[in-house]
Design a protein around this motif. Structure first.
Motif, mmCIF file in Angstrom:
data_model
loop_
_atom_site.group_PDB
_atom_site.id
_atom_site.type_symbol
_atom_site.label_atom_id
_atom_site.label_comp_id
_atom_site.label_asym_id
_atom_site.label_seq_id
_atom_site.Cartn_x
_atom_site.Cartn_y
_atom_site.Cartn_z
ATOM 1 N N SER A 237 27.243 24.472 38.765
ATOM 2 C CA SER A 237 26.582 25.809 38.422
ATOM 3 C C SER A 237 25.929 26.138 39.920
ATOM 4 N N PHE A 238 25.407 24.970 40.639
ATOM 5 C CA PHE A 238 24.694 25.458 41.770
ATOM 6 C C PHE A 238 25.780 25.991 43.044
ATOM 7 N N LEU A 239 26.871 25.424 43.073
ATOM 8 C CA LEU A 239 27.837 25.795 44.065
ATOM 9 C C LEU A 239 28.474 27.230 43.598
ATOM 10 N N PHE A 240 28.509 27.533 42.292
ATOM 11 C CA PHE A 240 29.554 28.521 41.824
ATOM 12 C C PHE A 240 28.570 29.353 40.983
ATOM 13 N N PRO A 241 27.836 30.534 41.579
ATOM 14 C CA PRO A 241 27.240 31.341 40.750
ATOM 15 C C PRO A 241 28.248 31.993 39.500
ATOM 16 N N LYS A 242 27.805 32.494 38.370
ATOM 17 C CA LYS A 242 28.538 32.881 37.515
ATOM 18 C C LYS A 242 29.386 34.025 37.890
ATOM 19 N N TYR A 243 28.848 35.009 38.605
ATOM 20 C CA TYR A 243 29.627 36.325 39.123
ATOM 21 C C TYR A 243 30.541 36.100 40.092
ATOM 22 N N ALA A 244 30.503 34.656 40.832
ATOM 23 C CA ALA A 244 31.420 34.424 41.706
ATOM 24 C C ALA A 244 32.870 33.607 41.225
ATOM 25 N N ARG A 245 32.641 32.995 40.008
ATOM 26 C CA ARG A 245 33.762 32.110 39.343
ATOM 27 C C ARG A 245 35.091 32.605 39.225
ATOM 28 N N LEU A 246 35.132 33.746 38.531
ATOM 29 C CA LEU A 246 36.445 34.649 38.424
ATOM 30 C C LEU A 246 36.877 34.866 39.641
ATOM 31 N N PRO A 247 36.053 35.592 40.633
ATOM 32 C CA PRO A 247 36.953 36.121 41.734
ATOM 33 C C PRO A 247 37.265 34.941 42.767
ATOM 34 N N LEU A 248 36.542 33.679 42.889
ATOM 35 C CA LEU A 248 37.098 32.661 43.400
ATOM 36 C C LEU A 248 38.059 32.039 43.002
ATOM 37 N N LEU A 249 38.324 31.988 41.567
ATOM 38 C CA LEU A 249 39.477 31.360 40.999
ATOM 39 C C LEU A 249 40.746 32.390 41.290
ATOM 40 N N LEU A 250 40.722 33.562 41.276
ATOM 41 C CA LEU A 250 41.596 34.534 41.444
ATOM 42 C C LEU A 250 42.253 34.346 42.965
ATOM 43 N N VAL A 251 41.179 34.216 43.823
ATOM 44 C CA VAL A 251 41.640 34.116 45.169
ATOM 45 C C VAL A 251 42.366 32.817 45.253
ATOM 46 N N LEU A 252 42.071 31.783 44.693
ATOM 47 C CA LEU A 252 42.809 30.629 44.712
ATOM 48 C C LEU A 252 44.185 30.602 44.053
ATOM 49 N N VAL A 253 44.271 31.091 42.861
ATOM 50 C CA VAL A 253 45.561 31.255 42.096
ATOM 51 C C VAL A 253 46.340 31.981 42.894
ATOM 52 N N PHE A 254 45.944 33.144 43.458
ATOM 53 C CA PHE A 254 46.929 34.413 43.907
ATOM 54 C C PHE A 254 47.382 33.712 45.619
ATOM 55 N N ASN A 255 46.410 32.920 46.115
ATOM 56 C CA ASN A 255 47.067 32.378 47.383
ATOM 57 C C ASN A 255 48.056 31.463 47.057
ATOM 58 N N CYS A 256 47.897 30.643 46.160
ATOM 59 C CA CYS A 256 49.258 29.815 45.667
ATOM 60 C C CYS A 256 50.339 30.587 45.400
ATOM 61 N N LEU A 257 50.164 31.526 44.471
ATOM 62 C CA LEU A 257 51.296 32.635 44.149
ATOM 63 C C LEU A 257 51.878 33.159 45.473
ATOM 64 N N VAL A 258 51.492 33.467 46.559
ATOM 65 C CA VAL A 258 51.977 34.085 47.809
ATOM 66 C C VAL A 258 52.599 32.959 48.632
ATOM 67 N N TYR A 259 52.303 31.796 48.472
ATOM 68 C CA TYR A 259 53.225 30.775 48.998
ATOM 69 C C TYR A 259 54.316 30.268 48.288
ATOM 70 N N TRP A 260 54.450 30.221 46.837
ATOM 71 C CA TRP A 260 55.253 29.726 46.024
ATOM 72 C C TRP A 260 56.360 30.781 45.687
ATOM 73 N N ILE A 261 56.056 32.086 45.501
ATOM 74 C CA ILE A 261 56.744 33.060 44.944
ATOM 75 C C ILE A 261 58.290 33.350 45.945
ATOM 76 N N PRO A 262 57.701 33.751 47.378
ATOM 77 C CA PRO A 262 58.814 33.998 48.211
ATOM 78 C C PRO A 262 59.981 33.142 48.244
ATOM 79 N N PRO A 263 59.730 31.739 48.658
ATOM 80 C CA PRO A 263 60.856 30.753 48.384
ATOM 81 C C PRO A 263 61.776 30.848 47.140
ATOM 82 N N LEU A 264 61.018 30.970 46.076
ATOM 83 C CA LEU A 264 61.738 30.915 44.850
ATOM 84 C C LEU A 264 62.749 32.233 44.834
ATOM 85 N N ILE A 265 62.248 33.331 45.270
ATOM 86 C CA ILE A 265 63.039 34.619 45.269
ATOM 87 C C ILE A 265 64.042 34.349 46.112
ATOM 88 N N GLN A 266 63.779 33.980 47.336
ATOM 89 C CA GLN A 266 64.841 34.282 48.322
ATOM 90 C C GLN A 266 66.003 33.049 48.353
#
Length: 221
Positions: free
Chosen positions: A6-35
């Motif tokens: 709760s201290f590290l992640f304010p409620k308003y920051a949890r969703l944005p930071l989660l989306l950043v982390l998830v999308f970062n992984c997708l950016v790495y994983w998707i191109p090799p799978l497609i190509q």
């Protein structure tokens, strides 16, 4: 543990930071799978620049420590304010979306040196090489993330010149590390800077804060 979370992640920051982390992984994983493995990949080396940059394994320490910079900065900057949190994370997602397009449309590959057994720096470089394929290069996500850390540091309400200076110096070291350990071409650094600036511009131009406001749970609004 719950209190620390709760201290590290304010409620308003949890969703944005989660989306950043998830999308970062997708950016790495998707191109090799497609190509696939048979796609033609290009060298983005600039003659007279990349071919004279030496291989310096010691810079792998900075390369690895950059992950600490990102984690600390994104959490710390989100604590500054809701507005800065949304500006940073939204701009990050925009920059990553552009990066994904380039990874798919401009598949690149770098020839890395053979690293022989030796000191701790060579060992760590070998470890990174084994975990990270020499593809998906332009723009450099390493440079993207570190430049975002520096740029949002300059936007904090409580502007501390020492903190901003430290962010800038370490970001420059990260830029140096990606080419000295032969993970990227020089142009990848410029690409990382460019997509961050585009992301920040788009955020300011269209004031996309409302996107996260609509996605947030009622308790985080």
């Amino acid at each position: 543990m719950k209190k620390l979370y709760s201290f590290l992640f304010p409620k308003y920051a949890r969703l944005p930071l989660l989306l950043v982390l998830v999308f970062n992984c997708l950016v790495y994983w998707i191109p090799p799978l497609i190509q696939g493995d048979d796609i033609t990949r290009y060298s983005l080396a600039i003659q007279g620049v990349d071919n004279v940059i030496p291989f310096i394994p010691a810079f792998i320490v900075v390369y690895v420590l950059s992950y600490v910079q990102w984690a600390f900065s994104y959490i710390y900057h989100c604590h500054e304010s809701r507005e800065l949190c949304y500006r940073m994370t939204t701009s990050d997602l925009i920059a990553k979306a552009i990066t994904l397009v380039f990874f798919i449309a401009l598949p690149a590959e770098i020839v890395r040196p053979d690293v022989t057994d030796g000191d701790i720096f060579n060992w760590l470089t070998q470890l990174i090489y084994s975990m990270d394929k020499p593809i998906s290069l332009f723009p450099s996500i390493h440079c993207l993330e570190s430049w975002m850390c520096f740029r949002t540091a300059t936007m904090m309400a409580k502007r501390n010149r020492w903190y901003i200076g430290a962010q800038f110096i370490f970001t420059l070291l990260v830029f140096a590390s990606v080419v000295f350990v032969k993970q990227h071409f020089f142009v990848d650094i410029l690409g990382g800077i460019a997509v961050v600036e585009i992301g920040l511009f788009v955020y300011k131009k269209w004031e996309t804060t409302h996107i996260f406001e609509k996605l947030q749970l009622p308790s985080a609004r």
